[in-house]
Design an enzyme around this catalytic site. Sequence first.
Site: not given
Length: 338
Positions: A16-18, A70, A100, A139, A202, A224
């Site tokens: 999940p990435m905002a 999420q 986060c 997460k 990474d 991500g």
Amino acid sequence: MQIGSHKLKNKLIVAPMAGVTDRPFRQLCKKMGAGMAVSEMVSSNSLLWGSKKTQRRANHDGEVSPISVQIAGADPNMLATAARYNVDQGAQIIDINMGCPAKKICNVMAGSALLKDEKLVEKILYSVVSAVNIPVTLKIRTGWDQQNKNALRIAKIAENTGIQALAIHGRTRACAYRGNAEYSTIAAVKAAVSIPVIANGDISTPEKAKQVLEYTQADAIMIGRAAQGRPWIFREIDHYLNTGEYLPPPEVCETHRVLIKHLYDLYDFYGEYAGVRIARKHIAWYTKGLVGSAGFRQKMNQLQTSEEQLTQTDIFFTQLADYNTHLPYIEEEKAVVV
């Protein structure tokens, strides 16, 4: 890899990435080989649910299952209500954000700031798991700083409260995204719990994916930033894990086709005004490293309409001398997994 009743087609999950993992991006990554994609976080504050932003984040029309959403917040009851709301909107898996590191999230004691309060973590997890009849995942990070790594204790709490999968980013909250991710903590958690563990941080090449899976014994990996502008990374990793061989990277002409389709999906999803502006960062990611891309990206940031963006994108790609050749691989990471 299985989460509740949902059996994933492989071990590859989109993190999940905002501002990134919207419906167009999730659908694209799934098409390119991801087994699951987790949505950008939805606030637990019900006052925001009527906003266009939240409504878009809760939009899963046509999305391939399983649909993982999420949620973020710090109040157990509000998070339980948010979980029920998202189930009503089509969520098949609820993921709780305790990873986060952003200041605006941590300043309200949400995200990875929650790792400081293990009793509150337990209350939140129990409340959300009890509120819905679908799988709940979590997460986290390894801890909130190098002196306070408590991922193992959090993992035990998660297992005892009914969490059905745990994703761990190999950095502390204090690290943010600096330095290198470490995987020893993830390996220790995997050895200590029976629920599925997902390694994150990474992982940007097929070789690194295999290395991390072998070192941690994780059930899956979560990718991500490495997927930004490179959604085909999922098919490359999947092929390498299954065969030990590299797929050739995409030809520039395929990158062109994928980007154009992605742009149309963004315009359709967000509308002309917002779609054009959101598209700018994706265009920058797709074209990074291509000849003349710096000047092209600068020009792109000045364009105001979808028609201009599409036209200039077509011109840029068709003028490339290596249009029918493969994109170069990102150099393999040489760092040892520790």
